[in-house]
Design a protein around this motif. Sequence first.
Motif, PDB file in Angstrom:
ATOM      1  N   MET A  61      -9.047 -38.787 -10.750  1.00  0.00           N
ATOM      2  CA  MET A  61      -7.661 -38.340 -10.830  1.00  0.00           C
ATOM      3  C   MET A  61      -7.505 -37.031 -10.072  1.00  0.00           C
ATOM      4  SD  MET A  61      -6.112 -40.553 -12.838  1.00  0.00           S
ATOM      5  CE  MET A  61      -4.706 -39.816 -13.648  1.00  0.00           C
ATOM      6  N   VAL A  62      -6.280 -36.826  -9.590  1.00  0.00           N
ATOM      7  CA  VAL A  62      -5.975 -35.620  -8.818  1.00  0.00           C
ATOM      8  C   VAL A  62      -4.759 -34.938  -9.435  1.00  0.00           C
ATOM      9  CG1 VAL A  62      -5.068 -34.819  -6.602  1.00  0.00           C
ATOM     10  CG2 VAL A  62      -6.992 -36.433  -6.656  1.00  0.00           C
ATOM     11  N   LEU A  63      -4.793 -33.618  -9.512  1.00  0.00           N
ATOM     12  CA  LEU A  63      -3.635 -32.852  -9.964  1.00  0.00           C
ATOM     13  C   LEU A  63      -3.155 -31.987  -8.805  1.00  0.00           C
ATOM     14  CD1 LEU A  63      -2.046 -32.471 -12.673  1.00  0.00           C
ATOM     15  CD2 LEU A  63      -3.265 -30.312 -12.905  1.00  0.00           C
ATOM     16  N   ARG A  64      -1.849 -32.088  -8.491  1.00  0.00           N
ATOM     17  CA  ARG A  64      -1.308 -31.297  -7.393  1.00  0.00           C
ATOM     18  C   ARG A  64      -0.132 -30.465  -7.893  1.00  0.00           C
ATOM     19  NH1 ARG A  64       0.689 -34.978  -3.462  1.00  0.00           N
ATOM     20  NH2 ARG A  64      -1.090 -34.757  -2.079  1.00  0.00           N
ATOM     21  N   SER A  65      -0.136 -29.192  -7.534  1.00  0.00           N
ATOM     22  CA  SER A  65       1.014 -28.338  -7.864  1.00  0.00           C
ATOM     23  C   SER A  65       1.649 -27.837  -6.583  1.00  0.00           C
ATOM     24  CB  SER A  65       0.559 -27.149  -8.726  1.00  0.00           C
ATOM     25  OG  SER A  65      -0.033 -26.153  -7.919  1.00  0.00           O
ATOM     26  N   THR A  66       2.965 -27.764  -6.593  1.00  0.00           N
ATOM     27  CA  THR A  66       3.716 -27.288  -5.436  1.00  0.00           C
ATOM     28  C   THR A  66       4.674 -26.177  -5.856  1.00  0.00           C
ATOM     29  OG1 THR A  66       3.627 -29.524  -4.501  1.00  0.00           O
ATOM     30  CG2 THR A  66       5.198 -27.975  -3.532  1.00  0.00           C
ATOM     31  N   THR A  67       4.551 -25.037  -5.186  1.00  0.00           N
ATOM     32  CA  THR A  67       5.455 -23.910  -5.430  1.00  0.00           C
ATOM     33  C   THR A  67       6.003 -23.444  -4.084  1.00  0.00           C
ATOM     34  OG1 THR A  67       3.799 -22.176  -5.140  1.00  0.00           O
ATOM     35  CG2 THR A  67       3.934 -23.184  -7.307  1.00  0.00           C
ATOM     36  N   SER A  68       6.768 -22.365  -4.102  1.00  0.00           N
ATOM     37  CA  SER A  68       7.281 -21.798  -2.857  1.00  0.00           C
ATOM     38  C   SER A  68       6.139 -21.318  -1.965  1.00  0.00           C
ATOM     39  CB  SER A  68       8.227 -20.636  -3.167  1.00  0.00           C
ATOM     40  OG  SER A  68       7.558 -19.667  -3.944  1.00  0.00           O
ATOM     41  N   GLU A  69       4.981 -21.062  -2.563  1.00  0.00           N
ATOM     42  CA  GLU A  69       3.817 -20.613  -1.784  1.00  0.00           C
ATOM     43  C   GLU A  69       3.146 -21.762  -1.038  1.00  0.00           C
ATOM     44  OE1 GLU A  69       1.786 -17.091  -4.244  1.00  0.00           O
ATOM     45  OE2 GLU A  69       1.759 -19.000  -5.310  1.00  0.00           O
ATOM     46  N   ASN A 107       2.479 -25.790 -29.952  1.00  0.00           N
ATOM     47  CA  ASN A 107       1.898 -27.088 -29.597  1.00  0.00           C
ATOM     48  C   ASN A 107       2.919 -28.228 -29.563  1.00  0.00           C
ATOM     49  OD1 ASN A 107       2.418 -27.926 -32.233  1.00  0.00           O
ATOM     50  ND2 ASN A 107       0.356 -27.498 -32.958  1.00  0.00           N
ATOM     51  N   ALA A 108       4.207 -27.898 -29.588  1.00  0.00           N
ATOM     52  CA  ALA A 108       5.247 -28.928 -29.705  1.00  0.00           C
ATOM     53  C   ALA A 108       5.132 -30.016 -28.633  1.00  0.00           C
ATOM     54  CB  ALA A 108       6.624 -28.281 -29.647  1.00  0.00           C
ATOM     55  N   VAL A 109       4.753 -29.619 -27.417  1.00  0.00           N
ATOM     56  CA  VAL A 109       4.666 -30.598 -26.324  1.00  0.00           C
ATOM     57  C   VAL A 109       3.669 -31.717 -26.652  1.00  0.00           C
ATOM     58  CG1 VAL A 109       4.058 -30.923 -23.892  1.00  0.00           C
ATOM     59  CG2 VAL A 109       5.374 -28.922 -24.594  1.00  0.00           C
ATOM     60  N   MET A 110       2.601 -31.351 -27.373  1.00  0.00           N
ATOM     61  CA  MET A 110       1.585 -32.349 -27.723  1.00  0.00           C
ATOM     62  C   MET A 110       2.151 -33.474 -28.575  1.00  0.00           C
ATOM     63  SD  MET A 110      -1.762 -30.048 -28.624  1.00  0.00           S
ATOM     64  CE  MET A 110      -2.944 -31.373 -28.635  1.00  0.00           C
ATOM     65  N   PHE A 111       3.228 -33.187 -29.305  1.00  0.00           N
ATOM     66  CA  PHE A 111       3.815 -34.188 -30.191  1.00  0.00           C
ATOM     67  C   PHE A 111       4.831 -35.063 -29.468  1.00  0.00           C
ATOM     68  CE2 PHE A 111       1.804 -31.300 -32.997  1.00  0.00           C
ATOM     69  CZ  PHE A 111       1.488 -32.013 -34.143  1.00  0.00           C
ATOM     70  N   GLY A 112       5.062 -34.793 -28.198  1.00  0.00           N
ATOM     71  CA  GLY A 112       5.979 -35.605 -27.402  1.00  0.00           C
ATOM     72  C   GLY A 112       5.244 -36.757 -26.748  1.00  0.00           C
ATOM     73  N   PRO A 113       5.888 -37.442 -25.799  1.00  0.00           N
ATOM     74  CA  PRO A 113       5.291 -38.596 -25.138  1.00  0.00           C
ATOM     75  C   PRO A 113       4.150 -38.208 -24.198  1.00  0.00           C
ATOM     76  CG  PRO A 113       7.436 -38.083 -24.199  1.00  0.00           C
ATOM     77  CD  PRO A 113       7.277 -37.195 -25.382  1.00  0.00           C
ATOM     78  N   ALA A 114       3.358 -39.172 -23.820  1.00  0.00           N
ATOM     79  CA  ALA A 114       2.216 -38.961 -22.940  1.00  0.00           C
ATOM     80  C   ALA A 114       2.677 -38.627 -21.525  1.00  0.00           C
ATOM     81  CB  ALA A 114       1.343 -40.214 -22.910  1.00  0.00           C
ATOM     82  N   GLY A 115       1.777 -37.967 -20.780  1.00  0.00           N
ATOM     83  CA  GLY A 115       2.072 -37.680 -19.382  1.00  0.00           C
ATOM     84  C   GLY A 115       2.734 -36.338 -19.145  1.00  0.00           C
ATOM     85  N   ASN A 157       4.430 -25.318 -18.927  1.00  0.00           N
ATOM     86  CA  ASN A 157       4.382 -26.054 -20.188  1.00  0.00           C
ATOM     87  C   ASN A 157       5.547 -27.036 -20.282  1.00  0.00           C
ATOM     88  OD1 ASN A 157       3.213 -26.515 -22.805  1.00  0.00           O
ATOM     89  ND2 ASN A 157       4.956 -25.412 -23.681  1.00  0.00           N
ATOM     90  N   GLY A 158       5.254 -28.285 -20.626  1.00  0.00           N
ATOM     91  CA  GLY A 158       6.308 -29.278 -20.776  1.00  0.00           C
ATOM     92  C   GLY A 158       6.668 -30.019 -19.502  1.00  0.00           C
ATOM     93  N   THR A 159       5.967 -29.761 -18.396  1.00  0.00           N
ATOM     94  CA  THR A 159       6.246 -30.456 -17.148  1.00  0.00           C
ATOM     95  C   THR A 159       5.910 -31.948 -17.265  1.00  0.00           C
ATOM     96  OG1 THR A 159       5.714 -28.471 -15.879  1.00  0.00           O
ATOM     97  CG2 THR A 159       5.692 -30.553 -14.676  1.00  0.00           C
ATOM     98  N   ASP A 160       6.785 -32.788 -16.737  1.00  0.00           N
ATOM     99  CA  ASP A 160       6.532 -34.228 -16.690  1.00  0.00           C
ATOM    100  C   ASP A 160       5.672 -34.535 -15.467  1.00  0.00           C
ATOM    101  OD1 ASP A 160       6.514 -36.957 -16.560  1.00  0.00           O
ATOM    102  OD2 ASP A 160       8.685 -37.207 -16.757  1.00  0.00           O
ATOM    103  N   LEU A 161       4.416 -34.840 -15.686  1.00  0.00           N
ATOM    104  CA  LEU A 161       3.463 -35.001 -14.589  1.00  0.00           C
ATOM    105  C   LEU A 161       3.656 -36.302 -13.824  1.00  0.00           C
ATOM    106  CD1 LEU A 161       0.261 -33.810 -16.473  1.00  0.00           C
ATOM    107  CD2 LEU A 161       1.665 -32.473 -14.903  1.00  0.00           C
ATOM    108  N   LEU A 162       4.408 -37.215 -14.396  1.00  0.00           N
ATOM    109  CA  LEU A 162       4.573 -38.527 -13.764  1.00  0.00           C
ATOM    110  C   LEU A 162       5.950 -38.704 -13.131  1.00  0.00           C
ATOM    111  CD1 LEU A 162       2.845 -40.634 -16.581  1.00  0.00           C
ATOM    112  CD2 LEU A 162       1.826 -39.597 -14.548  1.00  0.00           C
ATOM    113  N   ALA A 163       6.797 -37.680 -13.220  1.00  0.00           N
ATOM    114  CA  ALA A 163       8.147 -37.787 -12.659  1.00  0.00           C
ATOM    115  C   ALA A 163       8.112 -37.658 -11.142  1.00  0.00           C
ATOM    116  CB  ALA A 163       9.043 -36.707 -13.253  1.00  0.00           C
ATOM    117  N   LYS A 164       9.079 -38.299 -10.492  1.00  0.00           N
ATOM    118  CA  LYS A 164       9.241 -38.158  -9.042  1.00  0.00           C
ATOM    119  C   LYS A 164       9.553 -36.699  -8.708  1.00  0.00           C
ATOM    120  CE  LYS A 164       9.418 -42.226  -6.648  1.00  0.00           C
ATOM    121  NZ  LYS A 164       8.754 -42.400  -5.348  1.00  0.00           N
ATOM    122  N   ASN A 165       8.915 -36.184  -7.642  1.00  0.00           N
ATOM    123  CA  ASN A 165       9.188 -34.834  -7.166  1.00  0.00           C
ATOM    124  C   ASN A 165       8.895 -33.758  -8.204  1.00  0.00           C
ATOM    125  OD1 ASN A 165      10.194 -35.946  -4.733  1.00  0.00           O
ATOM    126  ND2 ASN A 165      12.159 -36.284  -5.725  1.00  0.00           N
TER     127      ASN A 165
END
Length: 184
Positions: free
Chosen positions: A1-9, A40-48, A123-131
């Motif tokens: 698996m690969v994790l990619r982050s994109t910022t203004s940098e 830890n609220a995010v942990m109780f939400g949906p996966a991804g 925190n709380g970012t949807d890792l599977l969302a478009k863009n």
Amino acid sequence: MVLRSTTSEGSVAVRLTEVEAYDGPTDPGSHAYRGQTARNAVMFGPAGFLYVYFTYGMHFCMNVVAGPKGQPSAVLLRAGEVIEGIELARLRRNQPASKKSDRDLARGPARLCVALGIEREGNGTDLLAKNSPIELLDGPGFDGEPATGPRVGLREAADRPWRFWIPDDPTVSPYRPHVPKKRA
DNA sequence: TGGGCGATTGGCT
DNA sequence: GCCAATCGCCCAC
């Protein structure tokens, strides 16, 4: 698996080489063991989704939520190999360019967050969302089974072999058992 | 309401 | 190998 982050940098991508599993309700080592709180609220939400927490007064670490809504299981991302945006990663980690030190750019959970520029607001970012500014992607696997062993630095449930890593990969962080704080 | 402690790291001995 | 840095969280008081 690969994790990619994109910022203004710019973008940094990491090939994940080491993770740990945390099973909420049945796992005394999990942040979710004692129920839902603001942290830890995010942990109780949906996966991804991404769960980022602050620790030791100076470091961030991150998890991918793994269980369905209401079931707070998660995977701690502990280390990886920078495969894209290595110059930006070096800048963030304040490390000079060198084959030797490049190994350490994302070797350890807090270093991984620094290299990717991930802090509280991730925190709380949807890792599977478009863009999405932080995305979890399919990546090249490896031959064979992952190595397993006890999780790093835990006091509780130190015996559960829920750490998984790619065997012989140099970017995997070293194992350390829990160290009790010395008393005055 | 406050004190102990943490899913760590980097620098120094 | 050892230890300090540093602060938010959480539970026992």
